[in-house]
Enzyme design. Structure first.
Site, PDB file in Angstrom:
ATOM      1  CG  HIS A   1      -3.532   3.141   1.037  1.00  0.00           C
ATOM      2  ND1 HIS A   1      -3.914   2.609  -0.173  1.00  0.00           N
ATOM      3  CD2 HIS A   1      -3.644   2.131   1.941  1.00  0.00           C
ATOM      4  CE1 HIS A   1      -4.238   1.338  -0.007  1.00  0.00           C
ATOM      5  NE2 HIS A   1      -4.086   1.024   1.270  1.00  0.00           N
TER       6      HIS A   1
ATOM      7  CB  CYS B   1      -0.942   0.005   1.202  1.00  0.00           C
ATOM      8  SG  CYS B   1      -2.023  -1.433   1.228  1.00  0.00           S
TER       9      CYS B   1
ATOM     10  CG  ASN C   1      -6.650  -1.441   0.029  1.00  0.00           C
ATOM     11  OD1 ASN C   1      -5.837  -1.033  -0.786  1.00  0.00           O
ATOM     12  ND2 ASN C   1      -6.325  -1.761   1.273  1.00  0.00           N
TER      13      ASN C   1
HETATM   14  N1  ACO Z   1     -18.903 -10.105   6.251  1.00  0.00           N
HETATM   15  C1  ACO Z   1     -19.581 -10.418   7.361  1.00  0.00           C
HETATM   16  N2  ACO Z   1     -18.976 -10.717   8.533  1.00  0.00           N
HETATM   17  C2  ACO Z   1     -17.634 -10.702   8.556  1.00  0.00           C
HETATM   18  C3  ACO Z   1     -16.865 -10.397   7.421  1.00  0.00           C
HETATM   19  C4  ACO Z   1     -17.556 -10.104   6.231  1.00  0.00           C
HETATM   20  N3  ACO Z   1     -16.905  -9.773   5.088  1.00  0.00           N
HETATM   21  N4  ACO Z   1     -15.566 -10.453   7.758  1.00  0.00           N
HETATM   22  C5  ACO Z   1     -15.499 -10.789   9.060  1.00  0.00           C
HETATM   23  N5  ACO Z   1     -16.749 -10.950   9.536  1.00  0.00           N
HETATM   24  C6  ACO Z   1     -17.184 -11.301  10.895  1.00  0.00           C
HETATM   25  C7  ACO Z   1     -16.092 -11.960  11.697  1.00  0.00           C
HETATM   26  O1  ACO Z   1     -16.043 -13.335  11.407  1.00  0.00           O
HETATM   27  C8  ACO Z   1     -16.530 -11.672  13.098  1.00  0.00           C
HETATM   28  O2  ACO Z   1     -17.540 -12.577  13.449  1.00  0.00           O
HETATM   29  P1  ACO Z   1     -17.601 -13.185  14.945  1.00  0.00           P
HETATM   30  O3  ACO Z   1     -17.776 -11.982  15.840  1.00  0.00           O
HETATM   31  O4  ACO Z   1     -18.782 -14.089  14.872  1.00  0.00           O
HETATM   32  O5  ACO Z   1     -16.298 -13.869  15.143  1.00  0.00           O
HETATM   33  C9  ACO Z   1     -17.166 -10.297  13.004  1.00  0.00           C
HETATM   34  O6  ACO Z   1     -17.462 -10.094  11.606  1.00  0.00           O
HETATM   35  C10 ACO Z   1     -16.282  -9.169  13.479  1.00  0.00           C
HETATM   36  O7  ACO Z   1     -15.008  -9.380  12.941  1.00  0.00           O
HETATM   37  P2  ACO Z   1     -13.820  -8.447  13.313  1.00  0.00           P
HETATM   38  O8  ACO Z   1     -12.606  -8.910  12.575  1.00  0.00           O
HETATM   39  O9  ACO Z   1     -13.749  -8.276  14.774  1.00  0.00           O
HETATM   40  O10 ACO Z   1     -14.347  -7.087  12.673  1.00  0.00           O
HETATM   41  P3  ACO Z   1     -13.696  -5.681  12.750  1.00  0.00           P
HETATM   42  O11 ACO Z   1     -14.625  -4.747  13.355  1.00  0.00           O
HETATM   43  O12 ACO Z   1     -12.295  -5.720  13.259  1.00  0.00           O
HETATM   44  O13 ACO Z   1     -13.607  -5.313  11.198  1.00  0.00           O
HETATM   45  C11 ACO Z   1     -12.046  -5.188   9.388  1.00  0.00           C
HETATM   46  C12 ACO Z   1     -12.814  -6.100  10.320  1.00  0.00           C
HETATM   47  C13 ACO Z   1     -12.994  -4.414   8.501  1.00  0.00           C
HETATM   48  C14 ACO Z   1     -11.144  -6.067   8.506  1.00  0.00           C
HETATM   49  C15 ACO Z   1     -11.225  -4.222  10.262  1.00  0.00           C
HETATM   50  O14 ACO Z   1     -10.444  -4.907  11.184  1.00  0.00           O
HETATM   51  C16 ACO Z   1     -10.353  -3.348   9.435  1.00  0.00           C
HETATM   52  O15 ACO Z   1     -10.812  -2.460   8.758  1.00  0.00           O
HETATM   53  N6  ACO Z   1      -9.012  -3.559   9.478  1.00  0.00           N
HETATM   54  C17 ACO Z   1      -8.099  -2.836   8.662  1.00  0.00           C
HETATM   55  C18 ACO Z   1      -7.849  -3.690   7.507  1.00  0.00           C
HETATM   56  C19 ACO Z   1      -7.440  -2.957   6.300  1.00  0.00           C
HETATM   57  O16 ACO Z   1      -7.824  -1.862   5.993  1.00  0.00           O
HETATM   58  N7  ACO Z   1      -6.667  -3.651   5.529  1.00  0.00           N
HETATM   59  C20 ACO Z   1      -6.316  -3.170   4.246  1.00  0.00           C
HETATM   60  C21 ACO Z   1      -4.968  -3.534   3.895  1.00  0.00           C
HETATM   61  S1  ACO Z   1      -3.792  -2.664   4.780  1.00  0.00           S
HETATM   62  C22 ACO Z   1      -4.025  -1.183   4.365  1.00  0.00           C
HETATM   63  O17 ACO Z   1      -4.290  -0.919   3.215  1.00  0.00           O
HETATM   64  C23 ACO Z   1      -3.949  -0.204   5.417  1.00  0.00           C
END
Ligand code: ACO
Length: 331
Positions: free
Chosen positions: A258, A113, A288
Site C-alpha cells: 500500500h 487502506c 496515498n
Molecule cells: N507542511 C509543513 N509542515 C507541516 C505539515 C505540512 N504539510 N504538516 C505538519 N507540519 C509541521 C507540524 O505542524 C510540526 O510543526 P511543529 O514542529 O512546529 O509543531 C512539524 O511539521 C513536524 O510535525 P510532525 O507531525 O512531528 O512530523 P512527522 O515527522 O511525524 O511527519 C507525517 C508527519 C508525514 C504525517 C508522519 O507522521 C507520517 O508519515 N505518518 C504516517 C501517516 C500516514 O502515512 N498516513 C497515511 C494513512 S494510513 C496509511 O495509509 C498507512
C-alpha cells in the site's frame, strides 16, 4: 478447489494533477516538507462531475477491454472504499448501474487502506468455493473533497490522492498459480488514531454546523502513531504470508505495498530484507489513494513488465482501524 487468478487489471485517475507547489498556494506547506516526509510530488484530484463511481467505472471498462469481456460476464462486484459517494447505499450498486448491470450482487468493503486485500480475501473465498466465477474487485477513492484544505489539515491533506484501481478475478485450474493465501488483521483499540468522526450516527444529530465547525467531517490522524504501527505491522503481515507458503524473502519477485508514505515503504523493505528491485513504489505520482493504491501500483508494475508467469507476488497494507493485511499470489 480451483485457485483465484488475476484475469486483468486496470486503473483510472482524474486528469487534474495537484503538485506540492499547488498545495503551498492554499496552505502553509512546501514541496521540501512533503517530499522529505512522504516522498509525494504530485497527486490527482477530481474535478466537477467526477465521482468515486465514475473513476471506478472508467477503470472497470479498461479492465474489461483488456480481458476481452463484456460487463454481462461479471458475476459479482466487490467494491472497496472508505470515501463513498453517498452515506448509503454503498458505491457497488452505483458502479453496477454505470456498467449497465442489474442482476449481480455488489458488496461494499470498508477497510480503508487494507480494503483491497480484505476485498481480495472475500473474492478469493467466493471463487474457490464456486459461488461466483468472475468477480470485479475495485479499490476507489475520492479523498480530495473530504480533506481539510487549509493549514489546519496540512499534515493529512498533503498525503492523499484520488483514483481507482480494479482487478477482474476468476478461477484457474492450474494448481501452481493464483492467490496462495490472504492474511487479515485488525485492532480497534486504535480506531480514533486515523478517522473521520462525522457524519456519524454516534452523534445526534448525525451532522450539524457545530460538527462541521470543529472539522469533524475531515480525516484526522496521529501521524507518528500511524507511522510507528505501520512500520511494525506491515512487515509482520509480510512475514505471515512468507511463513504460510514456506518461502523466503529471496523467493519474492515483487512486493506491492500500500502506497502510504515512502518512508513507511522503506522501513518495510528493510525489515523484510528485500532489495530495491523487489519493491514497487509509485507514491511520488499518486500520493496515498487508500484502497486504490495497491491495484493502481499492481497495474503499473504489470505494464512495466515487473511480473511474469510463475513469479511470486506479495501484497501488504496498513491503515485506519487499525487494519492490516497481506496476500501471496503466484502470478
Ligand atoms: N507542511 C509543513 N509542515 C507541516 C505539515 C505540512 N504539510 N504538516 C505538519 N507540519 C509541521 C507540524 O505542524 C510540526 O510543526 P511543529 O514542529 O512546529 O509543531 C512539524 O511539521 C513536524 O510535525 P510532525 O507531525 O512531528 O512530523 P512527522 O515527522 O511525524 O511527519 C507525517 C508527519 C508525514 C504525517 C508522519 O507522521 C507520517 O508519515 N505518518 C504516517 C501517516 C500516514 O502515512 N498516513 C497515511 C494513512 S494510513 C496509511 O495509509 C498507512
Amino acid at each position: 478447489m480451483p485457485r483465484t487468478e488475476f484475469i486483468a487489471t486496470a486503473f483510472h485517475v482524474p486528469e487534474r494533477v495537484v503538485t506540492n507547489d499547488d498545495l503551498a498556494q492554499i496552505m502553509d506547506t512546501s514541496d521540501e516538507w512533503i517530499t522529505q516526509r512522504s516522498g509525494i510530488k504530485t497527486r490527482h484530484w477530481v474535478s466537477d462531475g467526477e465521482t468515486g463511481a465514475s473513476l471506478a467505472t472508467a477503470a472497470a471498462r479498461k479492465a474489461l477491454a483488456k480481458a476481452g469481456m463484456r460487463p454481462a460476464e461479471l458475476d459479482c462486484i466487490v467494491y472497496c472504499t472508505c470515501t463513498p459517494d453517498h452515506f448509503e447505499p454503498g458505491n457497488g450498486v452505483f458502479l453496477e448501474r454505470e456498467l449497465g448491470l442489474s442482476d449481480i450482487p455488489a458488496i461494499d468493503v470498508r477497510n480503508q487502506c487494507s480494503g483491497f486485500i480484505y476485498g481480495l480475501s472475500v473474492a478469493d473465498a467466493w471463487i474457490r468455493t464456486g459461488q461466483y466465477r468472475r468477480v470485479l474487485l475495485v479499490g476507489a477513492e475520492v479523498h480530495s473533497r473530504g480533506l481539510d484544505r487549509t493549514t489546519r489539515g496540512r499534515d493529512t491533506t498533503v498525503l492523499f490522492g484520488d483514483g481507482a484501481g480494479v482487478a477482474i478475478l476468476g478461477p484457474t485450474d492450474d494448481p501452481e498459480r493464483g492467490v496462495l493465501s490472504t492474511h487479515l488483521f485488525a485492532d480497534g483499540r486504535h480506531a480514533e488514531k486515523l478517522w473521520v468522526d462525522a457524519p456519524g450516527l454516534a452523534h445526534d444529530p448525525f451532522i450539524s454546523e457545530q460538527l462541521i465547525r470543529e472539522g469533524k467531517h475531515h480525516a484526522v490522524m496521529e501521524g507518528r502513531e500511524v507511522f510507528k504501527y505501520a512500520s511494525i505491522l506491515m512487515p509482520q503481515s509480510v512475514a505471515a504470508a512468507l511463513e504460510a507458503n514456506h518461502v523466503t524473502p529471496g523467493d519474492v519477485k515483487l512486493l506491492v505495498p500500500h502506497q502510504a508514505n515512502l518512508r513507511i515503504i522503506e522501513m518495510v523493505q528493510k525489515a523484510v530484507g528485500l532489495r530495491d528491485d523487489q519493491v514497487y513504489t509509485n507514491i511520488d505520482r499518486y500520493g496515498n489513494t487508500t484502497a486504490a493504491s495497491i491495484p493502481i501500483a499492481l497495474d503499473e508494475a504489470l505494464c512495466e513488465g515487473r511480473l511474469a508467469r510463475g513469479d511470486l507476488l506479495l501484497l501488504t497494507a496498513f491503515g485506519s482501524g487499525f487494519t492490516w493485511a497481506s496476500a501471496a499470489v503466484r502470478w
